[in-house]
Design a protein around this motif. Sequence first.
Motif, short mmCIF file in Angstrom:
data_model
loop_
_atom_site.label_atom_id
_atom_site.label_comp_id
_atom_site.label_asym_id
_atom_site.label_seq_id
_atom_site.Cartn_x
_atom_site.Cartn_y
_atom_site.Cartn_z
N GLN A 106 0.82 -1.21 0.00
CA GLN A 106 0.00 0.00 0.00
C GLN A 106 0.86 1.26 0.00
OE1 GLN A 106 -2.74 0.31 3.26
NE2 GLN A 106 -3.87 1.95 2.31
N GLU A 107 1.89 1.31 0.82
CA GLU A 107 2.74 2.50 0.87
C GLU A 107 3.42 2.76 -0.47
OE1 GLU A 107 2.84 4.76 3.29
OE2 GLU A 107 1.30 3.56 4.25
N GLU A 108 3.89 1.68 -1.09
CA GLU A 108 4.55 1.84 -2.39
C GLU A 108 3.57 2.35 -3.45
OE1 GLU A 108 4.79 -0.78 -0.45
OE2 GLU A 108 6.89 -1.28 -0.16
N LEU A 109 2.34 1.85 -3.41
CA LEU A 109 1.34 2.31 -4.37
C LEU A 109 1.00 3.78 -4.16
CD1 LEU A 109 -1.06 -0.75 -4.44
CD2 LEU A 109 0.42 0.03 -6.28
N LEU A 110 0.88 4.20 -2.92
CA LEU A 110 0.61 5.61 -2.63
C LEU A 110 1.76 6.49 -3.09
CD1 LEU A 110 -1.01 5.30 0.91
CD2 LEU A 110 -2.17 5.84 -1.23
N GLN A 111 2.98 6.03 -2.87
CA GLN A 111 4.15 6.79 -3.30
C GLN A 111 4.19 6.89 -4.83
OE1 GLN A 111 7.89 5.20 -1.99
NE2 GLN A 111 9.06 6.90 -2.82
N TRP A 112 3.93 5.77 -5.52
CA TRP A 112 3.91 5.78 -6.98
C TRP A 112 2.86 6.77 -7.47
CZ3 TRP A 112 0.24 5.24 -10.66
CH2 TRP A 112 0.67 5.13 -11.97
N HIS A 113 1.69 6.73 -6.88
CA HIS A 113 0.60 7.62 -7.30
C HIS A 113 1.01 9.08 -7.14
CE1 HIS A 113 -3.23 9.80 -7.06
NE2 HIS A 113 -3.59 8.94 -8.00
N SER A 114 1.60 9.42 -6.00
CA SER A 114 1.98 10.82 -5.78
C SER A 114 3.07 11.27 -6.75
CB SER A 114 2.43 11.03 -4.33
OG SER A 114 3.64 10.35 -4.09
N GLN A 115 3.94 10.37 -7.17
CA GLN A 115 5.02 10.72 -8.09
C GLN A 115 4.56 10.76 -9.54
OE1 GLN A 115 7.92 7.71 -7.22
NE2 GLN A 115 8.71 8.79 -5.44
N ASN A 116 3.56 9.96 -9.90
CA ASN A 116 3.18 9.81 -11.30
C ASN A 116 1.87 10.46 -11.69
OD1 ASN A 116 5.32 7.91 -12.49
ND2 ASN A 116 4.76 6.96 -10.56
N GLU A 117 1.04 10.81 -10.73
CA GLU A 117 -0.29 11.31 -11.03
C GLU A 117 -0.27 12.72 -11.62
OE1 GLU A 117 -3.70 13.75 -10.06
OE2 GLU A 117 -1.89 13.77 -8.88
N ASP A 119 0.22 15.92 -13.66
CA ASP A 119 0.56 16.27 -15.04
C ASP A 119 0.79 15.05 -15.95
OD1 ASP A 119 0.44 19.02 -14.39
OD2 ASP A 119 2.52 18.96 -13.69
N ASN A 120 0.21 13.93 -15.62
CA ASN A 120 0.36 12.73 -16.43
C ASN A 120 -0.88 12.59 -17.31
OD1 ASN A 120 0.54 10.15 -17.49
ND2 ASN A 120 1.37 9.25 -15.63
N PRO A 121 -0.73 12.73 -18.64
CA PRO A 121 -1.90 12.67 -19.52
C PRO A 121 -2.58 11.29 -19.54
CG PRO A 121 0.13 12.65 -20.80
CD PRO A 121 0.52 12.91 -19.37
N LYS A 122 -1.88 10.26 -19.08
CA LYS A 122 -2.49 8.93 -19.06
C LYS A 122 -3.34 8.70 -17.81
CE LYS A 122 0.93 6.74 -21.97
NZ LYS A 122 1.88 5.65 -22.13
N MET A 123 -3.26 9.60 -16.84
CA MET A 123 -4.08 9.50 -15.64
C MET A 123 -5.37 10.27 -15.89
SD MET A 123 -2.45 7.74 -13.30
CE MET A 123 -2.99 8.20 -11.68
N LEU A 124 -6.49 9.59 -15.75
CA LEU A 124 -7.78 10.22 -15.97
C LEU A 124 -8.31 10.79 -14.66
CD1 LEU A 124 -9.38 7.51 -18.25
CD2 LEU A 124 -8.18 9.58 -18.93
N HIS A 125 -8.88 11.96 -14.75
CA HIS A 125 -9.43 12.63 -13.57
C HIS A 125 -10.91 12.86 -13.78
CE1 HIS A 125 -5.45 13.46 -11.87
NE2 HIS A 125 -5.08 13.61 -13.13
N SER A 126 -11.66 12.55 -12.77
CA SER A 126 -13.10 12.78 -12.83
C SER A 126 -13.39 14.24 -12.54
CB SER A 126 -13.80 11.90 -11.79
OG SER A 126 -15.15 12.24 -11.73
#
Length: 152
Positions: A106-117, A119-126
Amino acid sequence: MVDHHDLENSSLFRFNALWEAHYRQDSLLVFSTGRSPTLYKQLRKEKPMITLDIAIMCVGTKITYGKSMVPDDGWVQFLNYKWDKNIVIEESSKFPELKRQVSNAQEELLQWHSQNEKDNPKMLHSSERCASGIIRKKEKEKANSKLARVKL
């Protein structure tokens, strides 16, 4: 589905009312989450969620049914068929850029999300938050359906 910024749970209550009034009779309510069963049960204690027909948890690796959360043992058997963790470790060790995750990671996933989310055009935002977005979509579909009938 759950808006943690909606302290009064108004969106969730609106969704619950919509579900009970229009969909409960001939539909199944399915919740898919990365949460573990323990974290999902904790969420149910914190938020006024309707009892689900099916809960898909741990990023699809656990499926349960109904209020008592009966596990789908067949799904577990399917996932475990020919699964050999040692082979995966051996093969993945050939790629030094891969790092082995710990426990549920879980911690690694949260860290990845904060680093990659950001300005990433592949991340969709509602544009809507959680249940309120579902409600707005259903209201729009209903309005479009009425409009289509009038045009006929």
